[in-house]
Design a protein around this motif. Sequence first.
Motif, short mmCIF file in Angstrom:
data_model
loop_
_atom_site.label_atom_id
_atom_site.label_comp_id
_atom_site.label_asym_id
_atom_site.label_seq_id
_atom_site.Cartn_x
_atom_site.Cartn_y
_atom_site.Cartn_z
N PHE A 198 -7.21 -9.43 0.24
CA PHE A 198 -7.92 -8.38 0.98
C PHE A 198 -8.96 -8.97 1.91
O PHE A 198 -9.09 -8.57 3.08
CB PHE A 198 -8.56 -7.43 -0.02
CG PHE A 198 -9.53 -6.47 0.58
CD1 PHE A 198 -9.10 -5.51 1.47
CD2 PHE A 198 -10.87 -6.53 0.26
CE1 PHE A 198 -9.99 -4.63 2.03
CE2 PHE A 198 -11.76 -5.65 0.81
CZ PHE A 198 -11.32 -4.70 1.70
N SER A 199 -9.70 -9.97 1.41
CA SER A 199 -10.73 -10.59 2.25
C SER A 199 -10.12 -11.28 3.47
O SER A 199 -10.60 -11.12 4.60
CB SER A 199 -11.51 -11.59 1.40
OG SER A 199 -12.44 -12.26 2.20
N ILE A 217 -8.97 -8.66 6.01
CA ILE A 217 -10.05 -8.07 6.79
C ILE A 217 -10.55 -9.04 7.85
O ILE A 217 -10.85 -8.66 8.99
CB ILE A 217 -11.19 -7.61 5.86
CG1 ILE A 217 -10.69 -6.54 4.90
CG2 ILE A 217 -12.35 -7.06 6.66
CD1 ILE A 217 -10.32 -5.25 5.58
N TRP A 218 -10.62 -10.35 7.50
CA TRP A 218 -11.07 -11.33 8.49
C TRP A 218 -10.09 -11.44 9.64
O TRP A 218 -10.49 -11.57 10.81
CB TRP A 218 -11.28 -12.68 7.83
CG TRP A 218 -12.66 -12.82 7.26
CD1 TRP A 218 -13.00 -12.83 5.96
CD2 TRP A 218 -13.88 -12.97 8.00
NE1 TRP A 218 -14.35 -12.95 5.83
CE2 TRP A 218 -14.92 -13.04 7.05
CE3 TRP A 218 -14.19 -13.02 9.35
CZ2 TRP A 218 -16.24 -13.17 7.44
CZ3 TRP A 218 -15.52 -13.16 9.72
CH2 TRP A 218 -16.52 -13.24 8.78
N ALA A 261 -10.61 -8.51 11.85
CA ALA A 261 -11.83 -8.65 12.64
C ALA A 261 -11.63 -9.63 13.80
O ALA A 261 -12.12 -9.39 14.91
CB ALA A 261 -12.98 -9.12 11.75
N VAL A 270 -9.04 -0.49 13.00
CA VAL A 270 -10.03 0.11 12.11
C VAL A 270 -9.38 1.03 11.10
O VAL A 270 -9.77 1.07 9.92
CB VAL A 270 -11.10 0.83 12.95
CG1 VAL A 270 -11.95 1.74 12.10
CG2 VAL A 270 -11.98 -0.17 13.64
N ILE A 276 -8.10 -1.16 8.44
CA ILE A 276 -9.18 -1.63 7.56
C ILE A 276 -9.58 -0.53 6.57
O ILE A 276 -9.73 -0.78 5.36
CB ILE A 276 -10.39 -2.08 8.41
CG1 ILE A 276 -10.09 -3.37 9.15
CG2 ILE A 276 -11.62 -2.27 7.54
CD1 ILE A 276 -11.20 -3.79 10.08
N LEU A 277 -9.73 0.71 7.08
CA LEU A 277 -10.15 1.80 6.20
C LEU A 277 -9.10 2.07 5.13
O LEU A 277 -9.43 2.24 3.95
CB LEU A 277 -10.38 3.07 7.02
CG LEU A 277 -11.50 3.07 8.04
CD1 LEU A 277 -11.55 4.39 8.75
CD2 LEU A 277 -12.81 2.77 7.40
N SER A 332 -8.93 -0.93 2.55
CA SER A 332 -10.07 -1.01 1.64
C SER A 332 -10.11 0.20 0.70
O SER A 332 -10.54 0.07 -0.45
CB SER A 332 -11.37 -1.11 2.43
OG SER A 332 -11.51 0.00 3.27
N GLY A 333 -9.63 1.36 1.17
CA GLY A 333 -9.55 2.49 0.27
C GLY A 333 -8.50 2.30 -0.81
O GLY A 333 -8.66 2.75 -1.95
N ARG A 344 -10.00 4.14 -4.73
CA ARG A 344 -10.77 5.37 -4.63
C ARG A 344 -10.13 6.22 -3.54
O ARG A 344 -10.41 6.03 -2.35
CB ARG A 344 -12.24 5.07 -4.29
CG ARG A 344 -12.87 4.19 -5.34
CD ARG A 344 -14.25 3.75 -4.95
NE ARG A 344 -15.23 4.78 -5.25
CZ ARG A 344 -16.54 4.55 -5.22
NH1 ARG A 344 -16.99 3.38 -4.92
NH2 ARG A 344 -17.39 5.51 -5.50
N PHE A 375 -11.87 7.89 -0.44
CA PHE A 375 -12.26 7.14 0.75
C PHE A 375 -11.24 7.27 1.86
O PHE A 375 -11.54 6.98 3.01
CB PHE A 375 -12.44 5.66 0.40
CG PHE A 375 -13.77 5.33 -0.21
CD1 PHE A 375 -14.55 6.31 -0.77
CD2 PHE A 375 -14.22 4.03 -0.18
CE1 PHE A 375 -15.77 6.01 -1.33
CE2 PHE A 375 -15.45 3.72 -0.74
CZ PHE A 375 -16.22 4.70 -1.31
N ASP A 409 -10.19 9.90 3.10
CA ASP A 409 -10.54 11.02 3.97
C ASP A 409 -11.14 10.53 5.28
O ASP A 409 -10.97 11.14 6.33
CB ASP A 409 -11.52 11.94 3.26
CG ASP A 409 -10.88 12.64 2.08
OD1 ASP A 409 -9.64 12.67 2.05
OD2 ASP A 409 -11.60 13.12 1.20
N VAL A 410 -11.89 9.43 5.21
CA VAL A 410 -12.48 8.87 6.42
C VAL A 410 -11.38 8.48 7.40
O VAL A 410 -11.44 8.78 8.60
CB VAL A 410 -13.36 7.66 6.07
CG1 VAL A 410 -14.02 7.12 7.30
CG2 VAL A 410 -14.39 8.05 5.06
#
Lengths: 77, 95
Positions: free
Chosen positions: B6-7, B10-11, B14, B44, B47-48, B51-52, B57, B60, B62-63
């Motif tokens: 996951f890390s 995300i990198w 980015a 993005v 990413i959302l 990470s959700g 969870r 999350f 919903d964002v």
Amino acid sequence: MIEALLAIVVAASIYAMLSKDLLHGAIALSLTSVLSAAIFFLAMAPDVAITEAAVGAGLSTIVFVWAIRNTERTDRS
Amino acid sequence: MTAVAFSWTIWIFAACAMAMTLRLVIGPTTVDRLTTLAAVSAIVLAILTVSGAVGARPAFLDVALVYDIFGFLGILAIATYTRAARPGAPPEGPR
């Protein structure tokens, strides 16, 4: 990972300030709002991220484009 | 193992967003910058969602759902403006 997103936010904000074309500035501001929502989400604040994504990235972009459409596009200063 | 993957993911996302920001700054036309906005929106959203899913969870997500709707509306507004500003396009209604 938040530092990289913050660097992009700073770059897009500086471009939005210095741009002479207002539509390009509106696009850069929308990008800033998107990345701010991602940063809020990664900082474990999903309610703030929902508000930022709805108001900052969606509605304010539409309002900016509507204002540019009804006035003029270039910055004359 | 999942946290390490996951890390790294995300990198990489980015880094792709930073490369897109270069196109935002030097892009000669409006359509280049609009493409940057659409691509960074997709990054993005990824990413959302990731990470959700990793955080287990589902609230999350919903964002991601809300941003998918409103970000599309913003991109659609800018794209409609570029269509109206193109030479040879049909004239707009009363301003």
